[in-house]
Design a protein around this motif. Structure first.
Motif, short mmCIF file in Angstrom:
data_model
loop_
_atom_site.label_atom_id
_atom_site.label_comp_id
_atom_site.label_asym_id
_atom_site.label_seq_id
_atom_site.Cartn_x
_atom_site.Cartn_y
_atom_site.Cartn_z
N LEU A 178 0.84 -1.20 0.00
CA LEU A 178 0.00 0.00 0.00
C LEU A 178 0.87 1.25 0.00
N ARG A 179 0.42 2.27 -0.71
CA ARG A 179 1.14 3.55 -0.73
C ARG A 179 0.61 4.40 0.42
N ILE A 180 1.15 4.13 1.57
CA ILE A 180 0.69 4.74 2.81
C ILE A 180 1.31 6.12 3.00
N ARG A 181 0.49 7.07 3.38
CA ARG A 181 1.02 8.39 3.77
C ARG A 181 1.51 8.36 5.21
N SER A 182 0.71 7.71 6.08
CA SER A 182 1.03 7.81 7.51
C SER A 182 0.60 6.57 8.27
N LEU A 183 1.28 6.33 9.39
CA LEU A 183 0.89 5.30 10.34
C LEU A 183 0.20 5.97 11.52
N HIS A 184 -0.90 5.33 11.97
CA HIS A 184 -1.69 5.87 13.08
C HIS A 184 -1.71 4.82 14.20
N PRO A 185 -0.69 4.83 15.06
CA PRO A 185 -0.59 3.83 16.12
C PRO A 185 -1.26 4.28 17.42
N ASN A 186 -1.58 3.30 18.25
CA ASN A 186 -2.00 3.60 19.62
C ASN A 186 -0.84 4.32 20.30
N GLN A 187 -1.13 5.46 20.92
CA GLN A 187 -0.06 6.31 21.45
C GLN A 187 0.74 5.68 22.58
N VAL A 188 0.20 4.64 23.23
CA VAL A 188 0.86 4.12 24.44
C VAL A 188 2.24 3.55 24.17
N TYR A 189 2.50 3.09 22.94
CA TYR A 189 3.80 2.48 22.66
C TYR A 189 4.67 3.29 21.70
N VAL A 190 4.26 4.51 21.41
CA VAL A 190 5.02 5.34 20.48
C VAL A 190 6.15 6.05 21.22
N ASP A 191 7.35 5.93 20.67
CA ASP A 191 8.51 6.64 21.23
C ASP A 191 9.38 7.11 20.07
N GLN A 192 10.53 7.68 20.41
CA GLN A 192 11.40 8.25 19.37
C GLN A 192 11.89 7.19 18.39
N THR A 193 12.19 6.01 18.89
CA THR A 193 12.65 4.92 18.02
C THR A 193 11.58 4.56 16.99
N PHE A 194 10.33 4.48 17.46
CA PHE A 194 9.20 4.18 16.56
C PHE A 194 9.10 5.24 15.48
N VAL A 195 9.13 6.49 15.90
CA VAL A 195 8.95 7.60 14.96
C VAL A 195 10.09 7.63 13.94
N GLN A 196 11.31 7.45 14.41
CA GLN A 196 12.45 7.51 13.51
C GLN A 196 12.41 6.39 12.47
N ALA A 197 12.00 5.19 12.90
CA ALA A 197 11.91 4.06 11.96
C ALA A 197 10.88 4.35 10.87
N CYS A 198 9.76 4.96 11.25
CA CYS A 198 8.74 5.31 10.27
C CYS A 198 9.23 6.41 9.34
N ARG A 199 9.85 7.40 9.91
CA ARG A 199 10.32 8.54 9.12
C ARG A 199 11.36 8.12 8.09
N GLN A 200 12.22 7.18 8.45
CA GLN A 200 13.25 6.72 7.52
C GLN A 200 12.66 6.08 6.28
N LEU A 201 11.43 5.58 6.40
CA LEU A 201 10.75 4.97 5.27
C LEU A 201 9.77 5.94 4.60
N GLY A 202 9.76 7.18 5.07
CA GLY A 202 8.93 8.21 4.45
C GLY A 202 7.52 8.31 4.98
N TYR A 203 7.24 7.65 6.11
CA TYR A 203 5.90 7.68 6.68
C TYR A 203 5.76 8.78 7.72
N GLU A 204 4.62 9.48 7.70
CA GLU A 204 4.27 10.37 8.79
C GLU A 204 3.68 9.53 9.93
#
Length: 237
Positions: A178-204
Protein backbone atom coordinates in the motif's frame (compact mmCIF):
# COMPACT_ATOMS: atom_id res chain seq x y z
CA UNK A 1 4.14 22.75 13.68
CA UNK A 2 2.26 19.50 14.47
CA UNK A 3 -0.94 18.79 12.54
CA UNK A 4 -3.43 17.76 15.22
CA UNK A 5 -6.81 16.19 14.50
CA UNK A 6 -10.00 16.97 16.39
CA UNK A 7 -11.06 13.40 17.16
CA UNK A 8 -14.73 12.93 16.16
CA UNK A 9 -14.99 16.70 16.20
CA UNK A 10 -14.89 18.58 19.49
CA UNK A 11 -16.43 15.72 21.45
CA UNK A 12 -15.97 17.32 24.85
CA UNK A 13 -18.15 20.24 23.77
CA UNK A 14 -20.87 18.49 21.74
CA UNK A 15 -22.01 14.93 20.94
CA UNK A 16 -19.24 13.14 19.07
CA UNK A 17 -19.37 12.80 15.30
CA UNK A 18 -22.30 15.20 14.98
CA UNK A 19 -22.61 18.47 13.11
CA UNK A 20 -22.43 20.50 16.34
CA UNK A 21 -19.19 18.73 17.30
CA UNK A 22 -17.63 19.43 13.93
CA UNK A 23 -18.81 23.04 13.99
CA UNK A 24 -17.31 23.51 17.47
CA UNK A 25 -13.99 22.22 16.16
CA UNK A 26 -14.15 24.50 13.13
CA UNK A 27 -14.96 27.45 15.39
CA UNK A 28 -11.70 26.73 17.21
CA UNK A 29 -9.79 27.08 13.96
CA UNK A 30 -8.67 23.46 13.64
CA UNK A 31 -6.59 22.41 10.65
CA UNK A 32 -7.65 18.76 10.73
CA UNK A 33 -10.68 16.69 11.79
CA UNK A 34 -11.14 12.95 12.22
CA UNK A 35 -14.47 11.20 11.67
CA UNK A 36 -15.82 7.68 11.14
CA UNK A 37 -18.14 6.40 8.42
CA UNK A 38 -20.52 3.45 8.17
CA UNK A 39 -23.32 2.39 5.83
CA UNK A 40 -27.03 2.34 6.54
CA UNK A 41 -29.34 -0.43 5.35
CA UNK A 42 -30.14 1.63 2.25
CA UNK A 43 -26.48 2.35 1.47
CA UNK A 44 -26.06 5.88 2.82
CA UNK A 45 -22.84 6.94 4.51
CA UNK A 46 -23.45 8.13 8.05
CA UNK A 47 -20.86 9.40 10.50
CA UNK A 48 -20.55 7.27 13.61
CA UNK A 49 -17.86 5.52 15.62
CA UNK A 50 -20.01 2.83 17.23
CA UNK A 51 -21.84 0.24 15.15
CA UNK A 52 -24.73 0.26 17.62
CA UNK A 53 -26.66 2.96 19.50
CA UNK A 54 -26.48 1.67 23.07
CA UNK A 55 -24.09 4.38 24.24
CA UNK A 56 -26.62 6.99 23.18
CA UNK A 57 -29.85 5.13 23.96
CA UNK A 58 -29.82 1.59 25.41
CA UNK A 59 -33.37 1.06 24.17
CA UNK A 60 -32.28 1.19 20.51
CA UNK A 61 -31.53 -2.33 19.34
CA UNK A 62 -29.44 -3.50 16.40
CA UNK A 63 -26.69 -1.73 14.50
CA UNK A 64 -26.48 1.05 11.94
CA UNK A 65 -26.62 -1.42 9.06
CA UNK A 66 -30.07 -2.52 10.28
CA UNK A 67 -31.60 0.94 9.83
CA UNK A 68 -32.46 3.08 6.83
CA UNK A 69 -31.18 6.63 6.74
CA UNK A 70 -34.70 7.90 7.50
CA UNK A 71 -34.79 5.73 10.63
CA UNK A 72 -31.29 6.82 11.69
CA UNK A 73 -32.35 10.45 11.45
CA UNK A 74 -35.11 9.78 13.99
CA UNK A 75 -32.66 8.46 16.61
CA UNK A 76 -31.62 11.05 19.18
CA UNK A 77 -27.88 10.80 19.93
CA UNK A 78 -27.60 14.26 21.48
CA UNK A 79 -29.57 13.92 24.71
CA UNK A 80 -27.07 11.44 26.17
CA UNK A 81 -24.48 14.23 26.03
CA UNK A 82 -26.70 17.09 27.17
CA UNK A 83 -30.30 18.19 26.88
CA UNK A 84 -28.91 21.20 25.03
CA UNK A 85 -28.40 18.81 22.12
CA UNK A 86 -31.69 16.93 22.39
CA UNK A 87 -32.85 15.75 18.99
CA UNK A 88 -29.42 15.83 17.36
CA UNK A 89 -28.95 12.78 15.14
CA UNK A 90 -26.05 11.19 13.30
CA UNK A 91 -25.17 13.22 10.19
CA UNK A 92 -24.50 11.94 6.71
CA UNK A 93 -21.03 12.36 5.27
CA UNK A 94 -22.60 14.69 2.69
CA UNK A 95 -23.73 17.00 5.50
CA UNK A 96 -20.28 17.04 7.10
CA UNK A 97 -18.55 17.75 3.80
CA UNK A 98 -20.94 20.65 3.25
CA UNK A 99 -19.74 22.48 6.38
CA UNK A 100 -16.02 21.59 6.35
CA UNK A 101 -13.91 23.89 4.20
CA UNK A 102 -11.32 22.48 1.83
CA UNK A 103 -8.57 24.01 3.95
CA UNK A 104 -9.33 21.53 6.75
CA UNK A 105 -7.78 18.08 6.30
CA UNK A 106 -10.37 15.37 6.87
CA UNK A 107 -9.26 11.97 8.12
CA UNK A 108 -12.15 9.67 7.25
CA UNK A 109 -11.93 6.32 9.00
CA UNK A 110 -13.76 3.39 7.42
CA UNK A 111 -15.32 1.68 10.44
CA UNK A 112 -15.31 -1.78 8.92
CA UNK A 113 -14.69 -4.00 11.97
CA UNK A 114 -16.49 -5.98 13.38
CA UNK A 115 -19.14 -5.23 10.73
CA UNK A 116 -17.87 -5.58 7.17
CA UNK A 117 -19.63 -3.16 4.83
CA UNK A 118 -19.46 -4.48 1.30
CA UNK A 119 -18.94 -1.66 -1.16
CA UNK A 120 -18.27 1.07 1.40
CA UNK A 121 -14.99 1.98 -0.26
CA UNK A 122 -16.59 2.76 -3.62
CA UNK A 123 -19.47 4.58 -1.95
CA UNK A 124 -17.02 6.75 0.00
CA UNK A 125 -14.99 7.68 -3.05
CA UNK A 126 -18.14 8.48 -5.04
CA UNK A 127 -19.29 10.83 -2.28
CA UNK A 128 -15.94 12.62 -2.17
CA UNK A 129 -15.99 12.97 -5.95
CA UNK A 130 -19.54 14.33 -5.89
CA UNK A 131 -18.35 17.08 -3.56
CA UNK A 132 -15.13 17.58 -5.53
CA UNK A 133 -13.42 17.13 -2.20
CA UNK A 134 -9.65 17.04 -1.91
CA UNK A 135 -7.51 17.38 1.22
CA UNK A 136 -8.69 14.00 2.52
CA UNK A 137 -6.96 11.02 4.06
CA UNK A 138 -8.74 7.67 4.37
CA UNK A 139 -7.75 5.41 7.25
CA UNK A 140 -8.86 2.10 8.69
CA UNK A 141 -7.90 -0.76 10.97
CA UNK A 142 -9.16 -2.88 8.06
CA UNK A 143 -6.16 -2.83 5.76
CA UNK A 144 -8.06 -4.79 3.11
CA UNK A 145 -10.38 -1.78 2.89
CA UNK A 146 -7.35 0.44 2.34
CA UNK A 147 -6.22 -1.85 -0.47
CA UNK A 148 -9.63 -1.49 -2.11
CA UNK A 149 -9.46 2.28 -1.83
CA UNK A 150 -6.03 2.26 -3.44
CA UNK A 151 -7.25 0.06 -6.27
CA UNK A 152 -10.18 2.40 -6.94
CA UNK A 153 -8.21 5.63 -6.51
CA UNK A 154 -4.42 5.25 -6.32
CA UNK A 155 -3.95 8.98 -5.77
CA UNK A 156 -5.79 9.29 -2.45
CA UNK A 157 -3.81 9.49 0.81
CA UNK A 158 -4.04 6.47 3.11
CA UNK A 159 -3.54 6.19 6.87
CA UNK A 160 -2.81 2.76 8.36
CA UNK A 161 -4.29 2.29 11.83
CA UNK A 162 -2.73 -0.04 14.43
CA UNK A 163 -4.14 -0.79 17.86
CA UNK A 164 -1.81 -3.51 19.16
CA UNK A 165 1.94 -3.33 19.57
CA UNK A 166 3.35 -5.08 16.51
CA UNK A 167 6.86 -6.08 15.59
CA UNK A 168 8.21 -3.47 13.17
CA UNK A 169 4.86 -2.17 11.86
CA UNK A 170 6.74 0.14 9.49
CA UNK A 171 8.11 -2.95 7.71
CA UNK A 172 4.61 -4.38 7.56
CA UNK A 173 3.43 -1.16 5.93
CA UNK A 174 6.12 -1.52 3.27
CA UNK A 175 5.40 -5.21 2.63
CA UNK A 176 1.64 -4.53 2.36
CA UNK A 177 2.15 -2.95 -1.04
CA UNK A 178 0.00 0.00 0.00
CA UNK A 179 1.14 3.55 -0.73
CA UNK A 180 0.69 4.74 2.81
CA UNK A 181 1.02 8.39 3.77
CA UNK A 182 1.03 7.81 7.51
CA UNK A 183 0.89 5.30 10.34
CA UNK A 184 -1.69 5.87 13.08
CA UNK A 185 -0.59 3.83 16.12
CA UNK A 186 -2.00 3.60 19.62
CA UNK A 187 -0.06 6.31 21.45
CA UNK A 188 0.86 4.12 24.44
CA UNK A 189 3.80 2.48 22.66
CA UNK A 190 5.02 5.34 20.48
CA UNK A 191 8.51 6.64 21.23
CA UNK A 192 11.40 8.25 19.37
CA UNK A 193 12.65 4.92 18.02
CA UNK A 194 9.20 4.18 16.56
CA UNK A 195 8.95 7.60 14.96
CA UNK A 196 12.45 7.51 13.51
CA UNK A 197 11.91 4.06 11.96
CA UNK A 198 8.74 5.31 10.27
CA UNK A 199 10.32 8.54 9.12
CA UNK A 200 13.25 6.72 7.52
CA UNK A 201 10.75 4.97 5.27
CA UNK A 202 8.93 8.21 4.45
CA UNK A 203 5.90 7.68 6.68
CA UNK A 204 4.27 10.37 8.79
CA UNK A 205 3.18 9.36 12.32
CA UNK A 206 -0.10 10.40 13.98
CA UNK A 207 -0.76 8.57 17.28
CA UNK A 208 -4.20 8.27 18.86
CA UNK A 209 -5.79 9.30 21.20
CA UNK A 210 -3.64 11.85 23.02
CA UNK A 211 -5.48 13.93 25.60
CA UNK A 212 -2.85 14.63 28.26
CA UNK A 213 -0.74 17.75 27.51
CA UNK A 214 2.37 16.25 29.11
CA UNK A 215 2.13 13.11 26.98
CA UNK A 216 1.45 15.27 23.95
CA UNK A 217 4.67 17.18 24.53
CA UNK A 218 6.60 13.90 24.89
CA UNK A 219 5.30 12.77 21.52
CA UNK A 220 6.07 16.09 19.85
CA UNK A 221 9.60 15.87 21.27
CA UNK A 222 9.81 12.33 19.84
CA UNK A 223 9.09 13.79 16.41
CA UNK A 224 5.48 12.86 15.61
CA UNK A 225 3.78 14.81 12.84
CA UNK A 226 0.69 15.35 14.97
CA UNK A 227 -1.88 13.48 17.06
CA UNK A 228 -5.56 12.67 17.30
CA UNK A 229 -7.01 14.31 20.41
CA UNK A 230 -10.23 14.92 22.32
CA UNK A 231 -8.64 17.85 24.14
CA UNK A 232 -9.39 21.25 22.54
CA UNK A 233 -6.17 22.63 24.00
CA UNK A 234 -4.25 20.07 21.94
CA UNK A 235 -6.19 19.76 18.70
CA UNK A 236 -6.46 23.52 18.51
CA UNK A 237 -2.69 23.91 18.87
Amino acid sequence: MPLNFAHRGSLTEAPENTLPAFQKALDRGVRAIELDVQLTKDNHLVVSHDHHFTRFNPAIQGTIKDYTLEAVRRIDVGSAFSQDFAGVSLPTLDEVLAICPETVLLNIEIKNIPVLYEGIERRLLETLEAHNRGNVMISSFDHVALKRIQTLNPAIDLGMLFYYRLLRPWDYAVSSGLRIRSLHPNQVYVDQTFVQACRQLGYEVYPFTVNDPARYQELVDAGVDGVFSNNPAIFGA
